[in-house]
Design a protein around this motif. Structure first.
Motif, PDB file in Angstrom:
ATOM      1  N   LEU A  32       4.628  -5.787   8.357  1.00 21.09           N
ATOM      2  CA  LEU A  32       4.904  -6.050   6.833  1.00 21.09           C
ATOM      3  C   LEU A  32       5.381  -4.720   6.114  1.00 21.09           C
ATOM      4  CD1 LEU A  32       4.851  -8.437   4.791  1.00 21.09           C
ATOM      5  CD2 LEU A  32       2.795  -7.353   4.079  1.00 21.09           C
ATOM      6  N   LEU A  33       4.558  -3.716   6.521  1.00 23.12           N
ATOM      7  CA  LEU A  33       4.958  -2.406   5.577  1.00 23.12           C
ATOM      8  C   LEU A  33       6.214  -2.034   5.704  1.00 23.12           C
ATOM      9  CD1 LEU A  33       1.558  -0.700   6.223  1.00 23.12           C
ATOM     10  CD2 LEU A  33       2.168  -1.839   4.241  1.00 23.12           C
ATOM     11  N   GLU A  34       6.969  -2.315   6.897  1.00 19.00           N
ATOM     12  CA  GLU A  34       8.355  -1.810   7.021  1.00 19.00           C
ATOM     13  C   GLU A  34       9.587  -2.272   6.113  1.00 19.00           C
ATOM     14  OE1 GLU A  34       7.428  -4.799  10.435  1.00 19.00           O
ATOM     15  OE2 GLU A  34       6.563  -3.281   9.297  1.00 19.00           O
ATOM     16  N   HIS A  35       8.743  -3.906   5.683  1.00 19.16           N
ATOM     17  CA  HIS A  35       9.506  -4.657   4.614  1.00 19.16           C
ATOM     18  C   HIS A  35       9.572  -4.445   3.365  1.00 19.16           C
ATOM     19  CE1 HIS A  35      10.799  -7.580   8.114  1.00 19.16           C
ATOM     20  NE2 HIS A  35       9.653  -7.517   8.730  1.00 19.16           N
ATOM     21  N   ALA A  93      -3.162   7.120   2.197  1.00 18.60           N
ATOM     22  CA  ALA A  93      -3.916   6.218   1.078  1.00 18.60           C
ATOM     23  C   ALA A  93      -5.278   6.058   1.059  1.00 18.60           C
ATOM     24  CB  ALA A  93      -3.448   4.662   1.872  1.00 18.60           C
ATOM     25  N   GLY A  94      -5.931   6.757   1.715  1.00 18.39           N
ATOM     26  CA  GLY A  94      -7.558   7.043   1.787  1.00 18.39           C
ATOM     27  C   GLY A  94      -8.105   6.718   2.830  1.00 18.39           C
ATOM     28  N   PHE A  95      -7.578   5.937   3.913  1.00 19.34           N
ATOM     29  CA  PHE A  95      -8.296   5.410   4.780  1.00 19.34           C
ATOM     30  C   PHE A  95      -8.350   6.421   6.123  1.00 19.34           C
ATOM     31  CE2 PHE A  95      -5.475   1.711   3.669  1.00 19.34           C
ATOM     32  CZ  PHE A  95      -6.352   0.770   3.806  1.00 19.34           C
ATOM     33  N   GLU A  96      -9.478   6.370   6.607  1.00 18.55           N
ATOM     34  CA  GLU A  96      -9.817   7.138   7.998  1.00 18.55           C
ATOM     35  C   GLU A  96      -8.958   6.411   9.107  1.00 18.55           C
ATOM     36  OE1 GLU A  96     -13.731   6.873   8.819  1.00 18.55           O
ATOM     37  OE2 GLU A  96     -14.239   8.628   7.304  1.00 18.55           O
ATOM     38  N   ASP A 152       6.002   1.156   0.493  1.00 22.15           N
ATOM     39  CA  ASP A 152       4.684   1.045   1.255  1.00 22.15           C
ATOM     40  C   ASP A 152       3.423   1.683   0.901  1.00 22.15           C
ATOM     41  OD1 ASP A 152       6.135   3.317   1.791  1.00 22.15           O
ATOM     42  OD2 ASP A 152       5.407   3.252   4.029  1.00 22.15           O
ATOM     43  N   ARG A 153       3.668   2.805   0.157  1.00 26.76           N
ATOM     44  CA  ARG A 153       2.408   3.597  -0.357  1.00 26.76           C
ATOM     45  C   ARG A 153       1.698   2.628  -1.291  1.00 26.76           C
ATOM     46  NH1 ARG A 153       6.205   7.831   1.066  1.00 26.76           N
ATOM     47  NH2 ARG A 153       5.121   9.528   2.447  1.00 26.76           N
ATOM     48  N   LYS A 154       2.491   1.936  -2.395  1.00 29.95           N
ATOM     49  CA  LYS A 154       1.893   1.161  -3.126  1.00 29.95           C
ATOM     50  C   LYS A 154       1.034   0.096  -2.439  1.00 29.95           C
ATOM     51  CE  LYS A 154       2.633  -1.364  -7.510  1.00 29.95           C
ATOM     52  NZ  LYS A 154       3.839  -1.858  -8.518  1.00 29.95           N
ATOM     53  N   ALA A 155       1.543  -0.560  -1.545  1.00 28.63           N
ATOM     54  CA  ALA A 155       1.043  -1.528  -0.668  1.00 28.63           C
ATOM     55  C   ALA A 155      -0.292  -1.002   0.040  1.00 28.63           C
ATOM     56  CB  ALA A 155       1.949  -2.308   0.125  1.00 28.63           C
ATOM     57  N   PHE A 203       1.363 -13.821  -2.663  1.00 25.29           N
ATOM     58  CA  PHE A 203       1.437 -12.843  -3.791  1.00 25.29           C
ATOM     59  C   PHE A 203       2.345 -11.710  -2.808  1.00 25.29           C
ATOM     60  CE2 PHE A 203      -2.977 -12.632  -1.702  1.00 25.29           C
ATOM     61  CZ  PHE A 203      -2.757 -11.066  -0.982  1.00 25.29           C
ATOM     62  N   ASP A 204       2.772 -10.671  -3.902  1.00 25.22           N
ATOM     63  CA  ASP A 204       3.307  -9.263  -3.085  1.00 25.22           C
ATOM     64  C   ASP A 204       2.194  -8.298  -2.798  1.00 25.22           C
ATOM     65  OD1 ASP A 204       4.669  -7.101  -3.136  1.00 25.22           O
ATOM     66  OD2 ASP A 204       6.038  -7.578  -4.530  1.00 25.22           O
ATOM     67  N   VAL A 205       2.195  -7.888  -1.754  1.00 24.10           N
ATOM     68  CA  VAL A 205       1.225  -7.035  -1.289  1.00 24.10           C
ATOM     69  C   VAL A 205       1.185  -5.759  -1.990  1.00 24.10           C
ATOM     70  CG1 VAL A 205       2.561  -5.929   0.517  1.00 24.10           C
ATOM     71  CG2 VAL A 205       0.161  -6.106   0.952  1.00 24.10           C
TER      72      VAL A 205
END
Length: 259
Positions: free
Chosen positions: A150-153, A223-226, A157-160, A130-132
């Motif tokens: 992966l995020l650099e691809h 994104a909400g993470f700590e 990336d914010r949606k991912a 799947f698409d992240v």
């Protein structure tokens, strides 16, 4: 060897390269056995490791047995020594699974194989495809997420990151690694740049969409993470860093606050 690896990285489709490397590289490794370097993932010792890199190949980067790179060796040492992952079996989603890590994790999760799920856009090694940016999995369905380089691809990336946050359970944690250019204060990105040569010049690789800067941890927090930035390599002696061929990279650990 350096030219051959660089050519393969730039010309072969990733799924084909993964299949070929699985038997070709270990074959070459038979001729490199000796003292000097030890891979903490496979435990084998070599006179030298193989070069690796799309633009400027890095010396002693690729393990000639298990195909680990510097970042994989650093992460594995952290998982072994600092995390609880290998002492329990939390439900784990491993995106873009690296062969060297996947082999160990598959073995560890053998008593409850359904708790370890691998996913990728196209890799033949993954369980799911799947698409992240649009993960077809339920909210709060995993306790741990591992997603490296992966995020650099990814186009958005914010949606991912939002999707990774969504599927992680409250109280869960993850490792989200990306290449960081610490000379940059803020992430460099421009969607209008599509020329492979220009992307390589600006972002470090032809298929990268951005070059992350020192604001990477802040991007994870958005994104909400700590998010915690861990300079784990600094905890090793110069001799250990040399022996394991560890990078200057840092480990980025994220948590989803428990409700």
């Amino acid at each position: 060897m350096k030219r051959m690896i660089k050519w393969a990285l730039g010309h072969l489709p990733r799924p084909l390269m993964q299949r070929l490397a699985g038997w070709m590289i270990p074959l070459v490794g038979l001729f490199l056995r000796g003292k000097g370097f030890t891979c903490p993932l496979c435990g084998k010792r070599f006179r030298k490791m193989l070069p690796y890199g799309y633009v400027t190949p890095r010396e002693n980067a690729l393990c000639p047995s298990c195909l680990s790179l510097e970042r994989h060796r650093l992460l594995w040492l952290w998982l072994e020594r600092e995390s609880s992952l290998l002492h329990s079996h939390p439900r784990l989603l491993h995106i873009a699974p690296e062969v060297c890590l996947m082999k160990h994790l598959t073995k560890h999760y053998r008593p409850c194989a359904e708790h370890y799920v691998t996913a990728d856009l196209e890799s033949p090694l993954a369980d799911l495809h799947f698409d992240v940016q649009q993960i077809p999995l339920a909210d709060n369905s995993f306790e741990v997420v591992i997603c490296n380089h992966l995020l650099e691809h990814v186009a958005d990336d914010r949606k991912a990151l939002g999707e990774l946050f969504r599927i992680l359970r409250p109280g869960g944690w993850g490792i989200l690694l990306s290449p960081i250019d610490y000379r940059l204060q803020t992430t460099l990105e421009d969607d209008s740049i599509t020329d492979p040569a220009e992307r390589t010049r600006l972002f470090g690789q032809y298929d990268h969409r951005r070059a992350y800067g020192r604001d990477y941890a802040d991007r994870l927090r958005e994104a909400g993470f700590e998010a915690e930035e861990i300079d784990y390599a600094a905890r090793f002696s110069p001799e250990e860093r040399q022996r394991y061929a560890l990078p200057e990279d840092r480990i980025y650990m994220v948590r989803k606050r428990a409700k």
